[in-house]
Design an enzyme around this catalytic site. Structure first.
Site, PDB file in Angstrom:
ATOM      1  N   GLY A   9       3.884  -1.434  -0.079  1.00 17.11           N
ATOM      2  CA  GLY A   9       4.358  -0.639   1.051  1.00 17.11           C
ATOM      3  C   GLY A   9       3.226   0.005   1.816  1.00 17.11           C
ATOM      4  N   SER A  12       2.434   1.117   6.589  1.00 16.79           N
ATOM      5  CA  SER A  12       2.703   2.304   7.418  1.00 16.79           C
ATOM      6  C   SER A  12       2.917   3.510   6.510  1.00 16.79           C
ATOM      7  CB  SER A  12       3.947   2.081   8.292  1.00 16.79           C
ATOM      8  OG  SER A  12       5.102   1.903   7.473  1.00 16.79           O
ATOM      9  N   ILE A  14       3.018   6.728   4.223  1.00 20.24           N
ATOM     10  CA  ILE A  14       2.188   7.254   3.148  1.00 20.24           C
ATOM     11  C   ILE A  14       1.289   6.176   2.568  1.00 20.24           C
ATOM     12  CG2 ILE A  14       2.275   8.250   0.817  1.00 20.24           C
ATOM     13  CD1 ILE A  14       4.901   9.654   1.789  1.00 20.24           C
ATOM     14  N   TYR A 195      19.558   6.218  -3.528  1.00 14.90           N
ATOM     15  CA  TYR A 195      18.125   6.533  -3.359  1.00 14.90           C
ATOM     16  C   TYR A 195      17.692   7.567  -4.399  1.00 14.90           C
ATOM     17  CZ  TYR A 195      13.739   8.141  -1.314  1.00 14.90           C
ATOM     18  OH  TYR A 195      12.411   8.482  -1.132  1.00 14.90           O
TER      19      TYR A 195
END
Length: 326
Positions: A9, A12, A14, A195
């Site tokens: 990831g 973009s 963090i 989540y």
């Protein structure tokens, strides 16, 4: 010795901020691999990093943690390139189709829980709609947890070396609540907070991984970036025009005086991730979540906070996760 680092990831938010900070800390001594789902965005991220650090060693690998075949293929490619991996940052994550519960928000707004609500997203103010992937798993569970577990398992030959240590570093969340998680429903098929459930499961899994791998020199730690303004945050209220977020910034700065978890920028949110890079893994607490924090005056620092995790439950979880891969 050159450190080999893989960041999931990383295109973009963090993840990209972490890569920038790692290269600023040690531009010549790293081999940095960006593992990203979107190839074009990954190329753009690599170009931006090389523009700031033209002598840096930055490579790409395409990987979608919501796909079993993509994770296995990416792991095979990484093993072809490197004979060891010193740091694996497990940062990729999604919160698709978020729903903002206005009633729960206003109940929290006029209660003693207001600071906690803003700092953690608790109180049931956020729910999500999940879906099933082509592999038959819940998408949020697969992307945030199981894809990373599968990656660790596939990369074990280059993560575990006699006489050397390697680190797994998870990007968790202050929204990781035990109340959202059940060992009887680890994929959260029956709930409305997948989540939160997946992030709490990451906390548990990290604890179990330490039990299983520390003797092989592999250590796992958990971080929380705090409240950061990223595309994931903006997606919570997609109907908000950008200027309204700008108008809210003074409120966020005010809240930061009350709670240092309002890091706000990806650069600040990556503080704990960078701090762990500088530590000896043997000295870290496996039951701590390392919190990125920013003071009211803008000073960044890292705070360890005890996680609400249970060793027995973590062992049950890792057995259940292994069953998903059979």
């Amino acid at each position: 010795m050159t450190k080999v680092i893989l960041v999931t990831g990383a295109s973009s938010g963090i993840g990209l901020a972490l890569c920038e900070r790692l290269l600023s800390h040690d531009p010549e001594g790293l081999q940095l691999c960006l593992a990203c789902r979107d190839v074009q965005r990954a190329r753009d991220a690599r170009a931006a990093l090389l523009a700031s650090h033209p002598t840096a060693h930055v490579t790409l690998v395409q990987m979608d943690t919501s796909s079993v075949s993509s994770v296995i293929g990416a792991a095979q490619e990484v093993k072809r390139r490197y004979n060891r991996l010193d740091f694996l940052y497990l940062n990729a994550g999604i919160m698709p189709n978020p729903h903002f519960d206005v009633k729960a928000f206003f109940r929290g707004l006029f209660s003693s829980r207001i600071v906690t609500m803003f700092a953690t997203g608790g109180g049931g103010i956020l729910t999500q709609e999940d879906r099933v992937t082509a592999d038959g798993l819940q998408e949020i569970f697969m992307t945030n947890l199981f894809g990373h577990f599968l990656l660790i398992r596939e990369l074990e030959p280059i993560l575990c070396h006699a006489g050397l240590t390697s680190q797994l570093i998870w990007t968790s969340s202050s929204n990781a609540h035990p109340s959202a998680f059940s060992v009887d429903d680890i994929q959260h098929r029956r709930g409305t907070q997948p989540y939160s459930s997946s992030k709490y499961a990451c906390d548990l899994l990290s604890l179990a991984l330490n039990t299983h791998y520390n003797k092989q020199g592999l250590y796992s730690s958990v971080t929380c970036p705090g409240f950061v303004m990223t595309s994931l945050t903006y997606g919570i209220l997609p109907f908000f025009p950008p200027f309204l977020w700008t108008l809210l910034m003074p409120l966020f700065w005010l809240i930061r005086i009350l709670t240092n978890t309002f890091t706000l920028t990806p650069y600040n949110g990556a503080e704990a991730l960078l701090w762990l890079f500088k530590q000896q893994p043997e000295s870290l607490d496996p039951q701590a979540k390392y919190q990125s924090s920013t003071s009211g005056l803008g000073k960044n620092y890292t705070q360890p906070r005890k996680m609400d995790v249970d060793l027995h439950m973590s062992e049950v979880l890792i057995l259940s996760v292994k069953c998903c891969s059979l």
